[in-house]
Design a protein around this motif. Sequence first.
Motif, short mmCIF file in Angstrom:
data_model
loop_
_atom_site.label_atom_id
_atom_site.label_comp_id
_atom_site.label_asym_id
_atom_site.label_seq_id
_atom_site.Cartn_x
_atom_site.Cartn_y
_atom_site.Cartn_z
N PHE A 149 6.19 11.04 25.40
CA PHE A 149 5.61 12.27 24.75
C PHE A 149 5.29 13.40 25.80
N LYS A 150 5.24 13.00 27.11
CA LYS A 150 5.06 13.83 28.04
C LYS A 150 6.39 14.62 28.35
N GLU A 151 7.34 13.93 28.53
CA GLU A 151 8.76 14.57 28.52
C GLU A 151 9.01 15.63 27.64
N GLY A 152 9.01 15.14 26.24
CA GLY A 152 9.38 16.10 25.25
C GLY A 152 8.28 17.28 24.99
N TYR A 153 7.05 17.03 25.22
CA TYR A 153 6.18 18.13 24.95
C TYR A 153 6.14 19.05 26.09
#
Length: 399
Positions: A193-197
């Motif tokens: 999630f962190k990477e994409g967001y």
Amino acid sequence: MTSRLPSRRLILSQGAAVIGAASTGLLLPEIVRAQSSKVRVGFMLPYTGTFAQLGVAIENGFRLAIDQQGGKLGGREIEYFKVDDESDPSKGIENASKLVQRDKVDVLVGTVHSGVQMGIQKVARDSGVLSLIPNAGVHAATRGLCAPNVFRTSFTNSQPTRALGAAMVAKGHKKAVWITWKYAAGDEAFEGFKEGYTAAGGTIVKELGLPFPNVEFQALLTEIAALRPDAVACFFAGGGAAKFIRDYAAAGLKGKIPLYGSGFLTEGVLDAAGPAADGIITTLHYSDSLDTPRNNAFRLAYAKTFRSQPDVYAVQGYDTGLLLIQGANAVKGDINNKAALYKAMEGATIDSPRGKWTMSKSHNPVQDIYLRVVENKENKVIGIAAKALADSGAGCKMG
Ligand code: PHB
């Protein structure tokens, strides 16, 4: 072909010993039993606790795939064994050993919980038994601890959430709170999630967590209300997910702060969650509403057989059966011919209700991730969030 010959020769030479053994009342030599009798399949799944429904759906899906092929594997009958792993990581090694050592299974199908999977992974690596993972997404199983005899038919924990952030930012939700159970599945879902967001321009204002399988969400929901983010993203599953969805609405957050999630949040729980689930947007490798002949036929067969609606877990169990069928057919039931069995499974294309998928080099599905929204107790597809997404398989060295 060459790797097949030795096992045949062994059987022939030991065949004479069997005749002798039978007349003297001794047990059949192991090698002959393994080749000529039933294939021993062991389910190590949660049948109690917050993931109990998930375990049942996986077993149902697996059995449906096998039954649709006449109930056999490469022409051989099957004998099933079962262990309830209770989603308890502290019993993971012991439970996997029961199936491998006591029950002498040829194939271990399990499990749901990432922590328990680590126990299975150890037993699989030590014993060499064929291990098929029908859910647990723990990265290590198909990254640093990958093994030739371990195949996953589900996902890695960061696969579904990798595509979630971009969808949130596209809706203008640039400040998010993340909330999850604090264990491998939640932490690795957060990684994706962190990477994409952040890559899409979003900011994570707070990470919240509670221990698995705790469902006392109240204090954390109060904190979310005070933080007033643009949106909330989360990882929860099973019984805990249904309660989180209901508690989120009861706390007055529904309709004020949009709720997003790794798609497990809304799998198998829509009856239990009721209208509180409407409007939740998630990303996952399956959706009930995929209107393809393959998915429609699967859903009909599952509903007829089990008198309940299938979910992603049922699909993963079904695909585990399909993968094993392809492998077993390629070696005509001689699943001790491991080189040929693994080669067939590595090269398999699975014609799944989720859409066709292939196996990555590290033995994890390369698959589409769908963007879904809950409407009237259904996960409706509203787009493709990622096409043919593969996990990095970082650190995987086979052999
Ligand atoms: C996991 O522990 O890996 C896990 C459990 C339930 C899910 C997904 C992942 O729905």
